[in-house]
Design an enzyme around this catalytic site. Sequence first.
Site, PDB file in Angstrom:
ATOM      1  N   GLY A 226      49.620  30.745  61.085  1.00 26.67           N
ATOM      2  CA  GLY A 226      51.010  30.299  61.193  1.00 26.67           C
ATOM      3  C   GLY A 226      51.800  30.720  59.973  1.00 26.67           C
ATOM      4  O   GLY A 226      51.344  31.512  59.151  1.00 26.67           O
TER       5      GLY A 226
ATOM      6  N   GLY B 244      56.111  30.523  57.973  1.00 27.39           N
ATOM      7  CA  GLY B 244      57.550  30.359  58.107  1.00 27.39           C
ATOM      8  C   GLY B 244      58.270  31.620  57.688  1.00 27.39           C
ATOM      9  O   GLY B 244      57.742  32.727  57.779  1.00 27.39           O
ATOM     10  N   GLY B 245      59.496  31.431  57.187  1.00 28.99           N
ATOM     11  CA  GLY B 245      60.317  32.574  56.844  1.00 28.99           C
ATOM     12  C   GLY B 245      59.887  33.283  55.576  1.00 28.99           C
ATOM     13  O   GLY B 245      60.171  34.470  55.407  1.00 28.99           O
TER      14      GLY B 245
ATOM     15  N   ALA C 133      56.542  32.856  54.038  1.00 27.90           N
ATOM     16  CA  ALA C 133      55.100  32.978  53.841  1.00 27.90           C
ATOM     17  C   ALA C 133      54.387  32.938  55.191  1.00 27.90           C
ATOM     18  O   ALA C 133      54.907  32.398  56.170  1.00 27.90           O
ATOM     19  CB  ALA C 133      54.580  31.869  52.938  1.00 27.90           C
TER      20      ALA C 133
ATOM     21  N   VAL D 249      50.217  32.434  56.816  1.00 24.86           N
ATOM     22  CA  VAL D 249      48.874  31.964  56.473  1.00 24.86           C
ATOM     23  C   VAL D 249      47.872  32.581  57.447  1.00 24.86           C
ATOM     24  O   VAL D 249      48.084  32.589  58.660  1.00 24.86           O
ATOM     25  CB  VAL D 249      48.787  30.428  56.515  1.00 24.86           C
ATOM     26  CG1 VAL D 249      47.401  29.966  56.105  1.00 24.86           C
ATOM     27  CG2 VAL D 249      49.836  29.799  55.592  1.00 24.86           C
TER      28      VAL D 249
ATOM     29  N   LYS E 199      47.268  32.421  52.001  1.00 23.73           N
ATOM     30  CA  LYS E 199      48.713  32.289  52.123  1.00 23.73           C
ATOM     31  C   LYS E 199      49.364  33.493  51.461  1.00 23.73           C
ATOM     32  O   LYS E 199      49.111  33.785  50.291  1.00 23.73           O
ATOM     33  CB  LYS E 199      49.200  30.998  51.462  1.00 23.73           C
ATOM     34  CG  LYS E 199      50.688  30.747  51.625  1.00 23.73           C
ATOM     35  CD  LYS E 199      51.082  29.397  51.043  1.00 23.73           C
ATOM     36  CE  LYS E 199      52.573  29.122  51.216  1.00 23.73           C
ATOM     37  NZ  LYS E 199      52.943  27.787  50.674  1.00 23.73           N
TER      38      LYS E 199
ATOM     39  N   ASP F 254      59.374  18.321  49.368  1.00 22.68           N
ATOM     40  CA  ASP F 254      59.315  18.640  50.800  1.00 22.68           C
ATOM     41  C   ASP F 254      58.089  17.981  51.431  1.00 22.68           C
ATOM     42  O   ASP F 254      57.271  18.640  52.074  1.00 22.68           O
ATOM     43  CB  ASP F 254      59.273  20.156  51.021  1.00 22.68           C
ATOM     44  CG  ASP F 254      59.546  20.528  52.482  1.00 22.68           C
ATOM     45  OD1 ASP F 254      60.099  19.684  53.222  1.00 22.68           O
ATOM     46  OD2 ASP F 254      59.196  21.654  52.881  1.00 22.68           O
TER      47      ASP F 254
END
Length: 400
Positions: free
Chosen positions: A27, A29-30, A32, A34, A51, A147
């Site tokens: 999976g 995000g914008g 990074a 993994v 990562k 976060d």
Amino acid sequence: RREPAVSKRGAEDPKHFGDWEVDRALGGGGQAKVWAAHHSSEHHVPPVAVKVCTGTDAKARARFAKEIELLRSLDHPAIVRVIADGEQDGRPYLVMPRATATLESVLLGVSPGTRLVRESRELLVRFIRQVVEAVAHLHERDLLHRDLKPSNVLLMLEPPEPMRAMVADLGIGSALDDQGKLTATHEVVGSPQYRAPEVFNANHSKASDVYSLGKLIESVLNGGVPAEVGPGKLRRDVRMTEELHQLWDEVLERACAFRARERFADAGELLAALPQVVLTSATPRVSGGSGDQPARLELSIAERAVLAALIGLCPSGLESPSVYALRNSVRLTEYLFGMALRALDRLGFVETSTAHDGHDSYTAVKPTESGVAWALSNERAMAEANVARVGGEEDDDVPF
């Protein structure tokens, strides 16, 4: 009609990062992504997650470098540790332990084999405490996470790891100066459902981390995403006493207070206020037994399958295979395998030790004399477990 098999790795995906071979994408995000990976030569080394920074701007790379620096400066069992880091094809990466699931995926029921975790109030409360302990460790060092949310909490459910939670994604974490102000540039960060009201004005503090922790606790205990700003109400649970329900409600009301000054000052103060919960311990399952006849110990089919596989891997009784070799020989979910191995360990049917291979060490496991004796005296039950283990076919390589 059978669909053509789909490769786990796309043609343009990386094949390795340093000494680590890529298995599949997990999976991202914008900024990074993994990957699941394993060591290319040391097969007893536990599987890992890699990562990789996918952001191309200087800000993204600086954030990634800061995360590595922060993680390397911390030493806490509930904070992700860096196994290795480096750069591959111009992309910085870090290697960390591979988790079984995230807290979010367990709560949403999308992680296979984790239903018992989701339904265990004792385990969830244990994970809550570990997360708060991790953030308290940050706050003691005047560091903020900024976060906190269930998707940034990794769950280690597979042996040889004890069942525990680990806080991840410290890329936007920040340090405080002597006046308790951010040393980094102020910016609005964090997920909206878990973001304190003052954070919308870029005012981050230990109290805003506390608010996020409160919303995370609300999410775990209510089994869903928190719905509103400020203290949410804890839904009534028949498994929780009225007194315990009241204690958790009071914790949430203060942790998620609308005004920062009305909250716990930091995660350490929140940790001290968490209700103490006594965890139930497993007891051996016995059946029969009356008068002078002893009761018979029973093992679940998963426990029998693991014991059968382990004895099969140790034909002379002198071998000590790695936990991961044993895991790969049993067709069980990671969670069921972990629970079965722990149960066998509690019963004294297996023993673990640290073995060495050159400069590396790994967790080895072998059956005890009592474990082999139980298996031999319950040959029929073990045979049933072995058929289940090999997918319905007999296997001449194991004794059952």
